[in-house]
Motif scaffolding. Sequence first.
Motif, short mmCIF file in Angstrom:
data_model
loop_
_atom_site.label_atom_id
_atom_site.label_comp_id
_atom_site.label_asym_id
_atom_site.label_seq_id
_atom_site.Cartn_x
_atom_site.Cartn_y
_atom_site.Cartn_z
N ASP A 180 -34.56 47.93 145.11
CA ASP A 180 -34.75 47.43 146.48
C ASP A 180 -33.56 46.57 146.91
O ASP A 180 -33.39 45.44 146.43
N ASP A 196 -33.20 45.10 149.66
CA ASP A 196 -33.65 44.06 150.59
C ASP A 196 -34.58 43.06 149.91
O ASP A 196 -35.20 42.23 150.59
N GLY A 200 -28.21 51.73 151.22
CA GLY A 200 -29.43 52.53 151.20
C GLY A 200 -29.56 53.46 152.39
O GLY A 200 -28.69 53.50 153.27
N ARG A 201 -30.65 54.21 152.40
CA ARG A 201 -30.85 55.21 153.45
C ARG A 201 -31.43 54.59 154.72
O ARG A 201 -32.23 53.65 154.66
N GLU A 202 -30.98 55.13 155.85
CA GLU A 202 -31.49 54.74 157.17
C GLU A 202 -31.56 53.22 157.37
O GLU A 202 -32.61 52.69 157.73
N PRO A 203 -30.47 52.50 157.14
CA PRO A 203 -30.53 51.04 157.28
C PRO A 203 -30.85 50.60 158.71
O PRO A 203 -31.45 49.55 158.92
N ARG A 204 -30.47 51.40 159.69
CA ARG A 204 -30.74 51.04 161.09
C ARG A 204 -32.24 51.04 161.36
O ARG A 204 -32.74 50.22 162.16
N LEU A 205 -32.96 51.93 160.70
CA LEU A 205 -34.40 52.00 160.88
C LEU A 205 -35.14 51.10 159.91
O LEU A 205 -36.22 50.59 160.22
N ARG A 206 -34.55 50.89 158.73
CA ARG A 206 -35.24 50.13 157.69
C ARG A 206 -35.18 48.63 157.92
O ARG A 206 -36.15 47.90 157.70
N LEU A 207 -34.03 48.15 158.38
CA LEU A 207 -33.82 46.71 158.51
C LEU A 207 -34.22 46.23 159.90
O LEU A 207 -33.86 46.86 160.91
N GLU A 266 -32.15 41.02 160.60
CA GLU A 266 -31.39 41.24 159.36
C GLU A 266 -30.09 41.96 159.66
O GLU A 266 -29.05 41.64 159.07
N ARG A 267 -30.14 42.93 160.54
CA ARG A 267 -28.91 43.65 160.90
C ARG A 267 -27.91 42.69 161.52
O ARG A 267 -26.71 42.71 161.20
#
Length: 454
Positions: free
Chosen positions: A60, A62, A89-96, A100-101
Amino acid sequence: MVGAELVTAVQRGDAEAVIALLEAGAGPDTVTSDGLPVLCLAIDAYDAAVAEALVGGGADPDRRLPDGTTPLVRAVDGGSPAVVDAVLGREPRLRLPATERAHLLTLARRWYERGASDELRDRTGRSGPVHQARVSDDACDHVTQVTLGGRTARAGHGAILTNLEWAFRILTPVDELVARAVAQRDPDHVDWSATRWVLNERRSKETWSAVTAYRHSPCPVHRHFVLDVLRWYLLLQSSRRNSYEKETAELLVAWATDGEDDPGVLAEVLRVLNETEHREAEAVGLRHAGHPDARVRARTPDLLLAWDTAPAPSLRAEARTALLVLVGDEDPAVRAEAGGALAAAHDGSSASTDAVVALLQDAVAEVRARTSAAVASGPDRTATVADALLTLLDEDDFATRLNAVHALLRRDDPRTGEAIERLGPLSRPGFEDDHRLDAILRWQWDRQDRSAAE
């Protein structure tokens, strides 16, 4: 037990073992004796391969750490673009979440704008000089690594900022991206390569126009950067719709025809033009074949080739005349390129044959090697050239000898067997997948099968 093995594998930087242990059931977030997950070990060691293996195996990035940070934040602080990419990691724009971004972008920008040395002084409370060293950050690019007070950081935050912006789909102005790329004035720096990659991904008329506008910049570094981006547009075409191949060719022809004051830039214009197809390519080559700078002359031979004939390229009369002049150039790099082009388009004439033989016997090894490589795949079948190839079997350079053997084999020369014996052992480091060695092995197997059948 498996967890302890995973810690050991991460510590020794064994990515293959890490993958195997994760598949065997090791926990990807296994904690070490300091209370941190093994991912932090890889981040601190700047081991992108191990970090990627861990994240790919479920670690993880995050996870909230005891100090309130996350592995991803630690990676950004570390300053290695390769490690950040591995941990992102994958899809950071959607995950974070947006907060955080924003924090990651602010962190990267702070390091970049302040400079790694000053930021490290603040964080360590030390005021003395920092130790700096140039290190490889990935297989192709380098970055400066700074150390102070027992703490180390890499100054790759310009690249990290560029990559994060693109990962979060923030369309940073092209002028700002170009400024980051050329600040180090080094095409092998991570900041340069990150911007080039993002601009290659951001294909649109607006981006194309903004980038190519720098063709007219008074700074040669800006113009070099434009050419580097254009070359990547050609190398990494994602589709015909946005390849910009035609536009690139037109631009390069105009650039070379209108004039370029810097010989290094002009040589690069011709190099990239060589990777396109344009009806005026030969005219451009003829225009610059007599240029006073050898770097420019060395880029003209391939432009003189006409590729509208099969299976080999051809030479029109004026281009052949220019090429026969270039094969006698005082600069060995020019002779090498001219020899390669002439051999590739060998027409069987005595003038061409004599020139190729002279190049195969040139005093400079680079010229002999380059010409022999072109002869090996070219159309020539004259006995004089075959005899000259045989003399190359005494060369110290294995690749040149291999070119000669391969050329004789393709001609079905009766001396091929003798040439193979003189070549020496075929098992060579770096030549495991070489097509020339494959051809030799097939040649030997065919004759063994034929002998067995007889």
